[in-house]
Design a protein around this motif. Sequence first.
Motif, short mmCIF file in Angstrom:
data_model
loop_
_atom_site.label_atom_id
_atom_site.label_comp_id
_atom_site.label_asym_id
_atom_site.label_seq_id
_atom_site.Cartn_x
_atom_site.Cartn_y
_atom_site.Cartn_z
N PHE A 116 0.83 12.41 -2.68
CA PHE A 116 0.87 11.60 -1.33
C PHE A 116 -0.48 11.41 -0.34
N GLN A 124 -9.58 0.06 -1.27
CA GLN A 124 -9.05 -0.61 -0.15
C GLN A 124 -9.95 -1.92 0.07
N TYR A 142 -4.22 -0.95 5.08
CA TYR A 142 -2.63 0.16 4.54
C TYR A 142 -3.74 2.26 5.20
N ALA A 143 -5.07 1.64 4.75
CA ALA A 143 -5.75 3.05 5.07
C ALA A 143 -5.50 4.08 7.09
N LEU A 148 -6.33 4.85 -2.31
CA LEU A 148 -6.32 3.53 -1.57
C LEU A 148 -7.16 3.75 -0.68
N GLY A 172 -3.17 10.60 -3.23
CA GLY A 172 -2.80 9.01 -3.39
C GLY A 172 -3.36 8.75 -2.10
N TYR A 173 -3.46 8.38 -1.01
CA TYR A 173 -4.09 7.87 0.59
C TYR A 173 -5.53 7.38 0.15
N ASN A 194 1.37 3.66 -2.93
CA ASN A 194 0.74 5.25 -2.75
C ASN A 194 1.93 6.23 -2.55
N GLY A 218 0.82 -0.88 0.21
CA GLY A 218 0.09 -0.15 0.06
C GLY A 218 0.64 1.21 0.07
N PHE A 219 2.15 1.25 0.92
CA PHE A 219 2.89 2.21 0.84
C PHE A 219 3.39 2.66 -0.53
N VAL A 252 -1.24 4.39 7.84
CA VAL A 252 -0.90 5.70 8.14
C VAL A 252 -1.10 7.31 8.82
#
Length: 157
Positions: free
Chosen positions: A30, A41, A50-51, A37, A33-34, A7, A3-4, A54
Amino acid sequence: MIGFFANVLLALAWTVLSGNLSVLNMIFGFVLGYGALAILQPGAPILAGYAQRVPRFVIFILFFIRELVKANVKVAFDVLTPPWHMQPGVIAMPLKAKTDLEITMVANLISLTPGTLSLDVSNDRRVLFIHAMFLQDEKSLRDDLHEIERRILQIMR
């Protein structure tokens, strides 16, 4: 981790396609993109969690900076004032971290904090031995170290 990297790739794509190669634009990419994602997800099992990681990572960075400042001030005060207040000693801290990466992260971040140094890990990888400059209140020190470990594990798991 996937995921990173996704991103970062989305941020790079945003930066290149927008034609503005600035750090601020990269950060904006970024964040965009976050968001993308985070929306994707539920439909992509490879992005699971991933969400949530962060924001925990950002909060950990702020927490660790605060701990670094507190530890630096405490060590600097002790060094600059004539009567030293330190009572050095070694403690054994039981670990909740299981994998080599988790143990390494915990040990390194504890060593980065002034006044503490990770010395060794037991053979069964359940105990971390730490040298501390200020061992007046062992319970308080253990609580602080366990808080660092808890926050690291929250990000990594």
